[in-house]
Scaffold this motif. Structure first.
Motif, short mmCIF file in Angstrom:
data_model
loop_
_atom_site.label_atom_id
_atom_site.label_comp_id
_atom_site.label_asym_id
_atom_site.label_seq_id
_atom_site.Cartn_x
_atom_site.Cartn_y
_atom_site.Cartn_z
N ASN A 47 0.87 -1.17 0.00
CA ASN A 47 0.00 0.00 0.00
C ASN A 47 0.90 1.21 0.00
OD1 ASN A 47 -2.47 -1.12 -0.09
ND2 ASN A 47 -2.86 -1.01 2.12
N ASN A 61 -3.79 -6.64 -2.79
CA ASN A 61 -4.25 -5.81 -3.90
C ASN A 61 -4.89 -6.66 -4.99
OD1 ASN A 61 -3.47 -3.33 -2.86
ND2 ASN A 61 -1.36 -3.59 -3.61
N GLU A 270 -3.60 5.78 -4.84
CA GLU A 270 -3.37 4.44 -4.29
C GLU A 270 -2.40 3.73 -5.23
OE1 GLU A 270 -6.59 2.02 -2.90
OE2 GLU A 270 -7.90 3.76 -2.69
#
Lengths: 299, 282
Positions: A47, A61, A270
């Motif tokens: 992250n 993810n 992100e």
């Protein structure tokens, strides 16, 4: 082993001029292509929001992409639908038109090449399709069809989520006679003319046989090059979708993998998640390209 | 030369097909050229018309007016674009062909590996590397500089690939004789190889210029300072401006296309010659 390394070092030293010539390019190539691919793969397991240090999260993810992110699945579906239709179509269009144009007299040939290649030349020009496909009566296509009495109400070409992906395909096909088209035209011109004479003696009866048995096998390198360019570009579609239909598109009907990546990378920051999307795109295009190469070059 | 001829009907069908496709390809281009010269009332005429009736240059003057009144003067955008495109095209052609020569003509440890790496990177689009590239740019403190655009363009893959394929066709004897005359490898590259692949680097100029000139994605990513931004980016803002700017947007699209078109026409015959040798050899 030591002997081997010493020999290798000798070889390297003997060729130092070669390495010197390679150096400037490969410094840039490694900095901006190779290292980013590696960094991207690493980041896809973290992250990362740019401000704080990346935090390792394992396969999270990827799990989130395939199990929780419905929009990603839509994007994946759209991208495949788009690529599997426009990719082969534009590949064969490039080949077919290059083949036809190649037999024309030189003057006509260069005019047609220019005309067919021009749409691929500038990315600014596809903007004109927003007027042609404009959803109101002032759109060229709507006006034309209403004039002929084929439709009574204007069609919302770009806003209607059932058809806008197909409208996009038309625009993509319009722009797609690009690099591979030029490669094919050149490929046709390099073929040894005497092959055709020999073939005529050996009983080739028509142009199609000529194409299949002589022309295509002689231009395999160009065919593979064209296929790779085509696969790569049709899976990376994003710009025309964002500019013609808007971002995000109505009901994500024209959402693609690259747009999804763009959304998470440049808007939501992100970076880990966006990198996972990039890795998926990377795996898809490289995988399909390897498959295509195997089909075209079976040996 | 003996060659099978198509039947007359075959010829007629070919001509009809080529013409229909040519019209499909040309129609949007003609329409945008026409739109660029249409006065506002003609742009929103119902039923819409393809051809212009009272051509005007107002759209172009509007465009220049719009751009001169923006935060950054028009000439600055133009300068940015020209500067970035020229420097990166020149750099890419030079540096990629410099690297292509040893890959095509020398045998040394790693040469196959390096070339395969380049072929491999042709297989995925540049979007894949965007995020890490952005981070690398930030770490190198290159964001918001011209370098952030120019350096990656110089390290692009298509150029190296094309130049290598083309250089392979130069007979080894040319290079040998230069070596016997005492030229070093750098001199051989510059005085023997480069003049022999002139069509190749002319082609490369077209491709590299087209790609850098039209790029809107990377400048949007790496440049935040308005004064650094290229023409292409400024034009997308105008194109997003809606109905009032429809004419100016059409004019902008024409201006955007013109340089690439001119380069294409100038290099076309050479382009075809280069592409003959494009292709992946193993």
């Amino acid at each position: 082993m030591k002997e081997k390394i010493r020999n290798l070092w000798k070889e390297v030293k003997k060729n130092k001029e070669s390495y010197f010539l390679l150096l400037p390019y490969f410094i840039l190539f490694f900095t901006f292509v190779v290292i980013p691919v590696i960094v991207g793969i690493i980041l896809s397991f973290t992250n990362y929001n740019i401000i704080q240090a990346p935090r390792f999260v394992g396969w999270n993810n990827y799990k989130r992409l395939f199990l929780e992110d419905d929009v990603f699945l839509i994007a994946l579906q759209n991208t495949f639908k788009f690529a599997l239709i426009t990719g082969p179509l534009s590949y064969f269009a490039c080949l077919f038109f290059a083949w036809l144009i190649n037999e024309l007299p030189p003057k006509i040939r260069s005019v047609l090449t220019l005309l067919y290649y021009a749409p691929a030349l500038s990315s600014a020009i596809f903007f004109i399709w927003t007027y042609i496909f404009s959803g109101d009566v002032y759109g060229l296509l709507n006006g034309f069809l209403m004039n002929l009495g084929i439709i009574k109400e204007p069609i919302y070409w770009l806003q209607d989520s059932r058809i806008n992906l197909y409208v996009l395909m038309v625009v993509q096909l319009w722009m797609s006679l690009g690099t591979s088209f030029l490669a094919f035209i050149a490929g046709f011109q390099t073929i040894d003319r005497s092959l055709y004479e020999a073939a005529a003696v050996d009983g080739i009866r028509n142009r199609w046989q000529e194409l299949w048995y002589i022309t295509l096998p002689s231009m395999k390198p160009q065919l593979i090059f064209g296929a790779i360019m085509q696969v790569t570009s049709s899976f990376a579609v994003a710009d025309i979708s964002a500019q013609l239909i808007g971002f995000p598109s109505p009901l994500y009907s024209a959402h693609t993998i690259v747009l999804h990546m763009w959304d998470y990378g440049s808007i939501r920051y992100e970076m880990g998640y966006a990198s996972a999307i990039a890795v998926i795109l990377f795996l898809i295009t490289v995988g399909i390209n390897q498959g295509v190469r195997r089909i075209i070059r079976p040996d | 030369m003996k060659r099978i001829n198509r039947s007359i009907w075959g010829n007629i069908i070919v001509i009809i097909v080529l013409t229909i496709v040519a019209i499909f390809m040309a129609l949007p281009l003609v329409y945008s050229i026409m739109n660029a010269f249409k006065p506002l009332d003609e742009l929103f005429l119902f039923p819409p018309r393809l051809f212009v009736r009272r051509p005007t240059l107002k759209n172009f003057t509007d465009l220049f007016y719009l751009m001169s009144n923006s935060f950054v003067p028009f000439s600055r955008y133009l300068f940015n674009s020209i500067f970035i495109s020229l420097v990166s095209t020149f750099g890419h052609v030079m540096i990629a062909s410099m690297a292509a020569y040893p890959l095509a003509k020398h045998r040394f440890p790693g040469s196959r590996f390096l070339f395969n790496l380049v072929v491999f990177s042709l297989m995925f689009s540049g979007y894949v590397t965007n995020i890490p590239r952005f981070i690398i740019m930030a770490k190198l403190r290159l964001l918001d500089t011209y370098f952030s655009l120019i350096l990656p363009y110089i390290g692009a893959t298509l150029g190296l690939f094309l130049m290598k394929q083309f250089m392979e066709q130069i007979p080894d004897s040319y290079i040998e004789s230069a070596r016997i005359d005492g030229a070093n490898e750098f001199k051989i590259w510059w005085y023997v190889v480069m003049p022999n692949v002139k069509p190749a680097w002319l082609t490369l100029i077209l491709f590299a210029f087209r790609d850098t000139w039209n790029d809107t994605y990377t400048p949007a990513l790496y440049l935040h300072n308005e004064a650094m931004k290229p023409f292409s980016l400024a034009l997308t803002y105008i194109q997003q401006g809606g109905f009032v700017r429809a004419g100016a947007a059409a004019a902008a699209a024409i201006l955007m296309m013109l340089p690439s078109l001119i380069i294409f026409i100038l290099t076309q015959s050479n382009v075809v010659e280069t592409m003959k040798s494009a292709g992946i050899k193993e």
